[in-house]
Design a protein around this motif. Structure first.
Motif, PDB file in Angstrom:
ATOM      1  N   MET A 107      14.357   7.583  10.238  1.00  0.00           N
ATOM      2  CA  MET A 107      13.715   7.681   8.930  1.00  0.00           C
ATOM      3  C   MET A 107      14.751   8.073   7.882  1.00  0.00           C
ATOM      4  N   ASP A 108      14.757   7.367   6.758  1.00  0.00           N
ATOM      5  CA  ASP A 108      15.626   7.710   5.642  1.00  0.00           C
ATOM      6  C   ASP A 108      15.065   8.884   4.862  1.00  0.00           C
ATOM      7  N   SER A 109      15.845   9.385   3.909  1.00  0.00           N
ATOM      8  CA  SER A 109      15.413  10.517   3.095  1.00  0.00           C
ATOM      9  C   SER A 109      14.207  10.176   2.230  1.00  0.00           C
ATOM     10  N   ASP A 110      13.967   8.871   1.986  1.00  0.00           N
ATOM     11  CA  ASP A 110      12.803   8.466   1.192  1.00  0.00           C
ATOM     12  C   ASP A 110      11.557   8.260   2.043  1.00  0.00           C
ATOM     13  N   GLY A 111      11.671   8.527   3.333  1.00  0.00           N
ATOM     14  CA  GLY A 111      10.526   8.399   4.227  1.00  0.00           C
ATOM     15  C   GLY A 111      10.365   7.025   4.847  1.00  0.00           C
ATOM     16  N   LEU A 112      11.160   6.060   4.393  1.00  0.00           N
ATOM     17  CA  LEU A 112      11.087   4.701   4.920  1.00  0.00           C
ATOM     18  C   LEU A 112      12.104   4.513   6.054  1.00  0.00           C
ATOM     19  N   PRO A 113      11.973   3.430   6.838  1.00  0.00           N
ATOM     20  CA  PRO A 113      12.946   3.170   7.897  1.00  0.00           C
ATOM     21  C   PRO A 113      14.348   2.980   7.318  1.00  0.00           C
ATOM     22  N   GLY A 114      15.345   3.431   8.073  1.00  0.00           N
ATOM     23  CA  GLY A 114      16.728   3.292   7.646  1.00  0.00           C
ATOM     24  C   GLY A 114      17.558   2.536   8.658  1.00  0.00           C
ATOM     25  N   THR A 115      18.406   3.252   9.368  1.00  0.00           N
ATOM     26  CA  THR A 115      19.261   2.628  10.369  1.00  0.00           C
ATOM     27  C   THR A 115      18.531   2.527  11.708  1.00  0.00           C
ATOM     28  N   LEU A 116      18.950   1.566  12.519  1.00  0.00           N
ATOM     29  CA  LEU A 116      18.386   1.400  13.858  1.00  0.00           C
ATOM     30  C   LEU A 116      18.924   2.496  14.760  1.00  0.00           C
TER      31      LEU A 116
ATOM     32  N   TYR B  74       5.703  -3.526   7.232  1.00  0.00           N
ATOM     33  CA  TYR B  74       6.501  -4.587   7.832  1.00  0.00           C
ATOM     34  C   TYR B  74       7.519  -5.120   6.838  1.00  0.00           C
ATOM     35  N   TYR B  75       8.571  -5.701   7.402  1.00  0.00           N
ATOM     36  CA  TYR B  75       9.625  -6.337   6.627  1.00  0.00           C
ATOM     37  C   TYR B  75       9.701  -7.792   7.072  1.00  0.00           C
ATOM     38  N   ALA B  76       9.718  -8.721   6.135  1.00  0.00           N
ATOM     39  CA  ALA B  76       9.805 -10.148   6.465  1.00  0.00           C
ATOM     40  C   ALA B  76      11.249 -10.478   6.823  1.00  0.00           C
TER      41      ALA B  76
ATOM     42  N   SER C  98      18.528  -0.308   2.705  1.00  0.00           N
ATOM     43  CA  SER C  98      18.518  -0.776   1.317  1.00  0.00           C
ATOM     44  C   SER C  98      17.509  -1.896   1.091  1.00  0.00           C
ATOM     45  N   THR C  99      16.531  -2.008   1.990  1.00  0.00           N
ATOM     46  CA  THR C  99      15.531  -3.077   1.907  1.00  0.00           C
ATOM     47  C   THR C  99      14.144  -2.490   1.693  1.00  0.00           C
ATOM     48  N   ASN C 100      13.398  -3.061   0.779  1.00  0.00           N
ATOM     49  CA  ASN C 100      12.027  -2.602   0.536  1.00  0.00           C
ATOM     50  C   ASN C 100      11.067  -3.271   1.514  1.00  0.00           C
ATOM     51  N   PRO C 101       9.994  -2.578   1.909  1.00  0.00           N
ATOM     52  CA  PRO C 101       8.998  -3.206   2.786  1.00  0.00           C
ATOM     53  C   PRO C 101       8.360  -4.415   2.101  1.00  0.00           C
ATOM     54  N   SER C 102       7.955  -5.372   2.912  1.00  0.00           N
ATOM     55  CA  SER C 102       7.283  -6.565   2.388  1.00  0.00           C
ATOM     56  C   SER C 102       5.788  -6.343   2.248  1.00  0.00           C
ATOM     57  N   GLY C 103       5.247  -5.397   2.985  1.00  0.00           N
ATOM     58  CA  GLY C 103       3.818  -5.136   2.936  1.00  0.00           C
ATOM     59  C   GLY C 103       3.454  -4.024   3.891  1.00  0.00           C
ATOM     60  N   ASP C 104       2.160  -3.699   3.948  1.00  0.00           N
ATOM     61  CA  ASP C 104       1.711  -2.679   4.879  1.00  0.00           C
ATOM     62  C   ASP C 104       0.697  -3.266   5.843  1.00  0.00           C
ATOM     63  N   ALA C 105       0.461  -2.550   6.931  1.00  0.00           N
ATOM     64  CA  ALA C 105      -0.458  -3.011   7.964  1.00  0.00           C
ATOM     65  C   ALA C 105      -1.007  -1.805   8.696  1.00  0.00           C
ATOM     66  N   SER C 106      -2.256  -1.896   9.133  1.00  0.00           N
ATOM     67  CA  SER C 106      -2.837  -0.816   9.911  1.00  0.00           C
ATOM     68  C   SER C 106      -2.412  -0.992  11.362  1.00  0.00           C
ATOM     69  N   LEU C 107      -1.221  -0.514  11.666  1.00  0.00           N
ATOM     70  CA  LEU C 107      -0.670  -0.680  13.007  1.00  0.00           C
ATOM     71  C   LEU C 107      -1.063   0.504  13.882  1.00  0.00           C
ATOM     72  N   ASN C 108      -1.762   0.238  14.929  1.00  0.00           N
ATOM     73  CA  ASN C 108      -2.115   1.278  15.885  1.00  0.00           C
ATOM     74  C   ASN C 108      -2.119   0.703  17.287  1.00  0.00           C
TER      75      ASN C 108
END
Length: 224
Positions: free
Chosen positions: A113-122, A192-194, A206-216
């Motif tokens: 997780m990056d500092s902005d709360g989004l995914p960062g590095t693998l 998700y990211y396209a 440095s990539t923004n998400p493409s959308g959201d999904a109710s993943l469970n």
């Protein structure tokens, strides 16, 4: 039992585990049953929120119900959902339950997780699997994760299906702001990211998400 078998060290001994209070110096500290020594109140001790036991499986999702319901995702996307590790631990298995979908190839991994709360590095790739089958997939790994938040990631070159935890039966639904401006109730936050399967698990810092999904989707990790 209270024991003082070492000078200036008080031991609280149970049937199996013991606490040791070291008063021999100002930094002597408290040694917890797992061997961790706490020298200041801010340092924290060896007692986690919940313990991880070697050989046991834990759901990274905050849900407890499983279901026969199937979620079908879209090819050439990196789907991610949030997972929390409550103490430093080594993971030796990653498990998930594919179910149907188009025939193809898929991969599974974990992002930091990056500092902005989004995914960062693998952080790591657990392995690949055949999309379209109905058998549970278990990936043998050896990965050390420190306490904190991570993103469990899946990607495929065909439309993968997964058994999922049911939203209706979830003990807790989380009202979260997804990718957009409206607040939605998801059982587990997913985005998700396209990105094409051929490109692999790319750096998402440095990539923004493409959308959201109710993943469970039904998944679990095993402590090694």
């Amino acid at each position: 039992t209270l024991i003082c078998d070492t000078n200036q060290k008080l031991k609280v001994a149970g049937g199996v585990n013991s606490f040791v209070f070291d008063a021999s110096s100002g930094t002597g500290g408290i040694t917890w049953p797992d061997g961790t020594t706490q020298t200041t109140a801010a340092a924290g001790g060896g007692a986690p929120e919940i313990g991880y036991k070697t050989g046991y499986y834990y759901q990274p999702s905050p849900l407890i119900y499983s279901s026969t319901t199937v979620t079908t995702l879209t090819a050439d996307r990196i789907y991610l959902f949030l997972m929390y590790i409550n103490q430093d631990v080594t993971i030796d298995r990653l498990w998930l339950q594919p179910f149907g979908g188009s025939a193809g190839n898929g991969r599974v991994g974990v992002y930091n997780m990056d500092s902005d709360g989004l995914p960062g590095t693998l952080n790591f790739t657990a392995g690949t699997y055949t999309v379209g089958g109905t058998s549970a997939e278990e990936f043998t790994i050896s990965e050390s994760l420190t306490q904190g938040y991570y993103w469990l990631a899946i990607q495929a070159d065909a439309d993968p299906g997964f058994r999922r935890y049911t939203t209706a039966d979830a003990q807790t639904n989380y009202g979260i702001t997804g990718f957009g401006t409206s607040v939605q109730n998801y059982s587990s936050m997913g985005i998700y990211y396209a990105e094409s399967y051929a490109g692999g698990f790319i750096d998402l810092s440095s990539t923004n998400p493409s959308g959201d999904a109710s993943l469970n989707i039904c998944s679990a990790m095993r402590v090694g």
